[in-house]
Enzyme design. Structure first.
Site, PDB file in Angstrom:
ATOM      1  N   HIS A 141       4.434  17.341  -5.718  1.00 30.57           N
ATOM      2  CA  HIS A 141       3.807  16.135  -6.258  1.00 30.57           C
ATOM      3  C   HIS A 141       4.041  16.034  -7.759  1.00 30.57           C
ATOM      4  O   HIS A 141       3.403  16.727  -8.557  1.00 30.57           O
ATOM      5  CB  HIS A 141       2.299  16.134  -5.939  1.00 30.57           C
ATOM      6  CG  HIS A 141       1.617  14.857  -6.297  1.00 30.57           C
ATOM      7  ND1 HIS A 141       0.418  14.794  -6.952  1.00 30.57           N
ATOM      8  CD2 HIS A 141       1.995  13.571  -6.099  1.00 30.57           C
ATOM      9  CE1 HIS A 141       0.078  13.528  -7.141  1.00 30.57           C
ATOM     10  NE2 HIS A 141       1.022  12.773  -6.631  1.00 30.57           N
TER      11      HIS A 141
ATOM     12  N   ASN B 235      -6.027  14.458  -8.468  1.00 31.75           N
ATOM     13  CA  ASN B 235      -6.652  13.226  -7.984  1.00 31.75           C
ATOM     14  C   ASN B 235      -7.999  13.463  -7.316  1.00 31.75           C
ATOM     15  O   ASN B 235      -8.770  12.532  -7.120  1.00 31.75           O
ATOM     16  CB  ASN B 235      -5.713  12.477  -7.030  1.00 31.75           C
ATOM     17  CG  ASN B 235      -4.658  11.714  -7.805  1.00 31.75           C
ATOM     18  OD1 ASN B 235      -4.837  11.432  -8.993  1.00 31.75           O
ATOM     19  ND2 ASN B 235      -3.551  11.404  -7.161  1.00 31.75           N
TER      20      ASN B 235
ATOM     21  N   SER C  53       1.325  11.104  -2.575  1.00 27.82           N
ATOM     22  CA  SER C  53       0.129  11.286  -3.403  1.00 27.82           C
ATOM     23  C   SER C  53      -1.107  11.383  -2.534  1.00 27.82           C
ATOM     24  O   SER C  53      -2.087  11.997  -2.926  1.00 27.82           O
ATOM     25  CB  SER C  53      -0.108  10.071  -4.299  1.00 27.82           C
ATOM     26  OG  SER C  53       0.981   9.787  -5.066  1.00 27.82           O
TER      27      SER C  53
ATOM     28  N   GLU D 149       2.401  19.536  -8.699  1.00 30.42           N
ATOM     29  CA  GLU D 149       1.537  20.223  -7.747  1.00 30.42           C
ATOM     30  C   GLU D 149       2.399  20.641  -6.556  1.00 30.42           C
ATOM     31  O   GLU D 149       3.030  19.789  -5.918  1.00 30.42           O
ATOM     32  CB  GLU D 149       0.397  19.306  -7.292  1.00 30.42           C
ATOM     33  CG  GLU D 149      -0.585  18.994  -8.415  1.00 30.42           C
ATOM     34  CD  GLU D 149      -1.648  17.968  -8.045  1.00 30.42           C
ATOM     35  OE1 GLU D 149      -2.775  18.085  -8.553  1.00 30.42           O
ATOM     36  OE2 GLU D 149      -1.356  17.028  -7.278  1.00 30.42           O
TER      37      GLU D 149
HETATM   38  N1  LIG Z   1       4.300   5.679  -8.557  1.00 24.56           N
HETATM   39  C1  LIG Z   1       3.579   6.731  -8.852  1.00 24.56           C
HETATM   40  O1  LIG Z   1       2.899   6.802  -9.890  1.00 24.56           O
HETATM   41  C2  LIG Z   1       3.578   7.931  -7.926  1.00 24.56           C
HETATM   42  C3  LIG Z   1       3.168   9.170  -8.425  1.00 24.56           C
HETATM   43  C4  LIG Z   1       3.232  10.289  -7.591  1.00 24.56           C
HETATM   44  C5  LIG Z   1       3.646  10.140  -6.285  1.00 24.56           C
HETATM   45  N2  LIG Z   1       4.013   8.898  -5.813  1.00 24.56           N
HETATM   46  C6  LIG Z   1       4.498   8.818  -4.416  1.00 24.56           C
HETATM   47  O2  LIG Z   1       5.914   8.737  -4.451  1.00 24.56           O
HETATM   48  C7  LIG Z   1       6.392   7.951  -3.366  1.00 24.56           C
HETATM   49  C8  LIG Z   1       7.245   6.814  -3.871  1.00 24.56           C
HETATM   50  O3  LIG Z   1       6.524   6.036  -4.783  1.00 24.56           O
HETATM   51  P1  LIG Z   1       7.253   5.037  -5.803  1.00 24.56           P
HETATM   52  O4  LIG Z   1       6.190   4.536  -6.714  1.00 24.56           O
HETATM   53  O5  LIG Z   1       8.455   5.675  -6.374  1.00 24.56           O
HETATM   54  O6  LIG Z   1       7.688   3.868  -4.789  1.00 24.56           O
HETATM   55  P2  LIG Z   1       8.801   2.722  -5.001  1.00 24.56           P
HETATM   56  O7  LIG Z   1       8.314   1.574  -4.202  1.00 24.56           O
HETATM   57  O8  LIG Z   1       9.098   2.530  -6.438  1.00 24.56           O
HETATM   58  O9  LIG Z   1      10.105   3.336  -4.307  1.00 24.56           O
HETATM   59  C9  LIG Z   1      10.193   3.604  -2.927  1.00 24.56           C
HETATM   60  C10 LIG Z   1      11.666   3.557  -2.548  1.00 24.56           C
HETATM   61  O10 LIG Z   1      11.778   4.099  -1.237  1.00 24.56           O
HETATM   62  C11 LIG Z   1      12.727   3.307  -0.501  1.00 24.56           C
HETATM   63  N3  LIG Z   1      12.438   3.511   0.911  1.00 24.56           N
HETATM   64  C12 LIG Z   1      11.425   3.012   1.668  1.00 24.56           C
HETATM   65  N4  LIG Z   1      11.503   3.501   2.917  1.00 24.56           N
HETATM   66  C13 LIG Z   1      12.582   4.318   2.969  1.00 24.56           C
HETATM   67  C14 LIG Z   1      13.165   5.138   3.968  1.00 24.56           C
HETATM   68  N5  LIG Z   1      12.657   5.203   5.201  1.00 24.56           N
HETATM   69  N6  LIG Z   1      14.244   5.861   3.646  1.00 24.56           N
HETATM   70  C15 LIG Z   1      14.786   5.808   2.406  1.00 24.56           C
HETATM   71  N7  LIG Z   1      14.283   5.048   1.418  1.00 24.56           N
HETATM   72  C16 LIG Z   1      13.185   4.330   1.693  1.00 24.56           C
HETATM   73  C17 LIG Z   1      12.497   1.889  -0.991  1.00 24.56           C
HETATM   74  O11 LIG Z   1      13.621   1.076  -0.751  1.00 24.56           O
HETATM   75  C18 LIG Z   1      12.256   2.137  -2.490  1.00 24.56           C
HETATM   76  O12 LIG Z   1      13.437   2.098  -3.225  1.00 24.56           O
HETATM   77  C19 LIG Z   1       5.155   7.521  -2.588  1.00 24.56           C
HETATM   78  O13 LIG Z   1       4.922   8.443  -1.563  1.00 24.56           O
HETATM   79  C20 LIG Z   1       4.057   7.609  -3.626  1.00 24.56           C
HETATM   80  O14 LIG Z   1       2.785   7.835  -3.067  1.00 24.56           O
HETATM   81  C21 LIG Z   1       4.007   7.804  -6.607  1.00 24.56           C
END
Ligand SMILES: NC(=O)c1ccc[n+]([C@@H]2O[C@H](COP(=O)([O-])OP(=O)(O)OC[C@H]3O[C@@H](n4cnc5c(N)ncnc54)[C@H](O)[C@@H]3O)[C@@H](O)[C@H]2O)c1
Length: 504
Positions: free
Chosen positions: A144, A194, A123, A156
């Site tokens: 995204h 954003n 993000s 996106e």
């Molecule tokens: N949560 C949101 O609303 C949202 C929206 C759009 C984008 N994002 C982006 O998506 C990504 C994930 O966000 P999320 O909210 O799902 O996070 P989350 O914490 O729910 O999940 C992340 C997962 O990644 C795993 N992980 C960490 N390092 C790792 C690695 N090196 N290899 C494999 N797995 C690994 C963790 O164990 C975990 O299960 C981030 O980059 C975030 O910025 C989040």
């Protein structure tokens, strides 16, 4: 360039909130999907959670039982990255850290085929920076998704500096076959949504910090007058104050602390005090059981005026004249062009919010911009410091006679809706001028990504060229910090019209 074949396996790495959602989207579209997570067992848990969600879709009749069974059979947890070798696309949704993402993609590059697309769901990090670690950054891009990915249609598709057009197009078309609405954008802080949405939060917070109105009133005006689905305070309580603040902070930092994106001190204090919103039980509002939601300021009933004199062209508020007549109040139209105003029987003036403060006119009541004056159920008014009480009473009675609730707020140049919309329109024009995305894609992104009632360009057209520029120019004069400085792109837009209309 066509979308990926549905028989091509897709991998999702990082199986938290976003990874699970994205995997479900690709799976339901028809792909075989592999799940990998760094924490052992988590990919299996994610597969089970996705399976349970598919069951719920079957219960709700949104997926057939046979399709669910086939989808489940296509979903495979992987124990190591090497099991992703035959995938045609890998979408990464791991921790939001540059070094972690770079290292992961470097490992993946050694495993997958040369034509496998590599995508990040970041993000806030730069797609270009993540891809810079790769031998072949041409096939690397941002995809995204918004949370919850299975429900929200917008994606996106972000091209970094090194992303090649064929990779971006293929990812775009693939997102489309997944039933999503993709928009193409360049790799800039906050991408489209954003970035352009920042003023929606920032201006509400600024009006609050200026003590001009309380959160409940600002929210009510944004909803009932601005046509936004939720007000900025209730929405950030839902998103999480920490999450919302961190997006603002990241966009501000990434733009080298550009003053247009400065975070809010009030929000900082809220986060510091642990009031994160619904998830902590308290944010701007209290979510404890039995806690009462504060009411917006709503003016007491006042006597409507017998007539109004309309001078000049009311611009975006022109429909008010029809509504006033329909309410049985006489409208006398005068051709004098003193600006856009209604003169009340008391002699006081009613003026559409511009960028002036209330100390500059003797007897003026400002009214806020509405998305649609007929449908608006509330209008904000702001009286100048020397205005006669009778002017505010007549203005209040006038809008009440049109069936609106009236919220009286303090001195906030550009009021609530007007300054918010003007800044959104400005950032949208600026983004197009800087090659972030097209007008159409920005409109689509803001309607689907944050539910705006109109895209910024649709809004801009409705308001008339020059309206947002003039308002921001006035605001900038009074607050020369640069926060409200209209962009060169908005200036060009406004000036081009003036020439066309023959005004100097
Ligand atoms: N949560 C949101 O609303 C949202 C929206 C759009 C984008 N994002 C982006 O998506 C990504 C994930 O966000 P999320 O909210 O799902 O996070 P989350 O914490 O729910 O999940 C992340 C997962 O990644 C795993 N992980 C960490 N390092 C790792 C690695 N090196 N290899 C494999 N797995 C690994 C963790 O164990 C975990 O299960 C981030 O980059 C975030 O910025 C989040």
């Amino acid at each position: 360039m066509t979308a990926l074949d549905l028989s091509s396996p897709v991998a999702v790495v990082g199986t938290g909130t976003m990874g699970q959602g994205i995997a479900q989207v690709a799976l339901v579209a028809g792909h075989p999907v592999r799940l990998y997570d760094a924490v052992p067992g988590r990919a299996q848990e994610a597969a089970a959670a996705i399976g349970a969600r598919l069951d719920r879709l079957v219960t709700k009749d949104r997926l057939g039982a046979a399709d669910r069974d086939a989808a489940r059979a296509r979903l495979t947890p992987a124990d190591s990255l090497t099991e992703l070798a035959d995938c045609a696309l890998v979408v990464e949704a791991v921790l939001e850290r540059l070094d972690v993402k770079q290292q992961l993609f470097c490992e993946l590059e050694e495993i997958v085929a040369e034509d496998c697309l590599l995508a990040t769901n970041t993000s806030s990090l730069s797609v270009t920076a993540i891809g810079s670690a790769l031998r072949n950054p041409g096939r690397f891009l941002g995809l995204h998704f918004f949370n919850p990915a299975p429900l929200l249609p917008l994606v996106e598709v972000v091209s970094g500096f090194a992303t090649d057009v064929t990779s971006a197009t293929r990812a775009y078309e693939t997102a489309r076959t997944w039933g999503k609405t993709p928009v193409a954008c360049a790799d800039t802080p906050g991408f489209i949504v954003n970035r352009i949405a920042r003023p929606f939060y920032a201006e509400a917070l600024a009006v609050y910090e200026a003590q001009a109105a309380d959160p409940a009133t600002i929210d009510a005006v944004l909803r009932e007058s601005g046509g936004f689905r939720m007000g900025a305070f209730e929405l950030t309580d839902l998103i999480g104050q920490d999450v919302n603040e961190s997006v603002t902070h990241s966009v501000w930092q990434s733009f080298f602390q550009d003053v247009r994106f400065t975070p809010s001190l009030a929000q900082r204090r809220l986060v510091e005090s642990g009031r994160l919103g619904r998830k902590s039980g308290h944010g701007w509002y209290d979510y404890a059981e039995g806690a009462e939601r504060p009411e917006p300021h709503t003016a007491e009933k006042a006597q409507p005026p017998a007539y109004v004199v309309a001078e000049g062209n009311l611009g975006p508020a022109a429909e008010l004249l029809t509504l006033i007549r329909e309410a049985g109040i006489q409208v006398r139209e005068e051709d004098e062009d003193h600006g856009t105003r209604l003169v009340l029987p008391s002699g006081g003036q009613l003026v559409l919010a511009d960028g002036q403060t209330s100390v500059e006119f003797r007897d003026v009541v400002y009214f806020d911009l509405a998305l649609d004056y007929r449908k608006a159920t509330r209008i904000a008014l702001s009286a100048s410091q020397d205005s006669a009480p009778q002017t505010l009473a007549e203005a209040t009675g006038l809008f009440q006679a049109l069936g609106k609730d009236v919220s009286v707020i303090g001195d906030a140049p550009g009021m609530i809706v007007a300054r918010t919309v003007a800044r959104i329109v400005d950032l949208a024009h600026d983004a197009v001028a800087k090659g972030v995305a097209t007008e159409e894609d920005i409109d689509t992104a803001m309607r689907l990504g944050v539910n705006y009632p109109l895209g910024p360009f649709e809004w801009s057209r409705r308001l008339g060229r020059g309206w947002a520029y003039d308002l921001l120019d006035d605001l900038h004069l009074r607050d020369p910090s640069g926060r409200y400085a209209p962009s060169l792109a908005l200036y060009r837009h406004a000036y081009a019209t003036d020439k066309r209309e023959g005004t100097p």
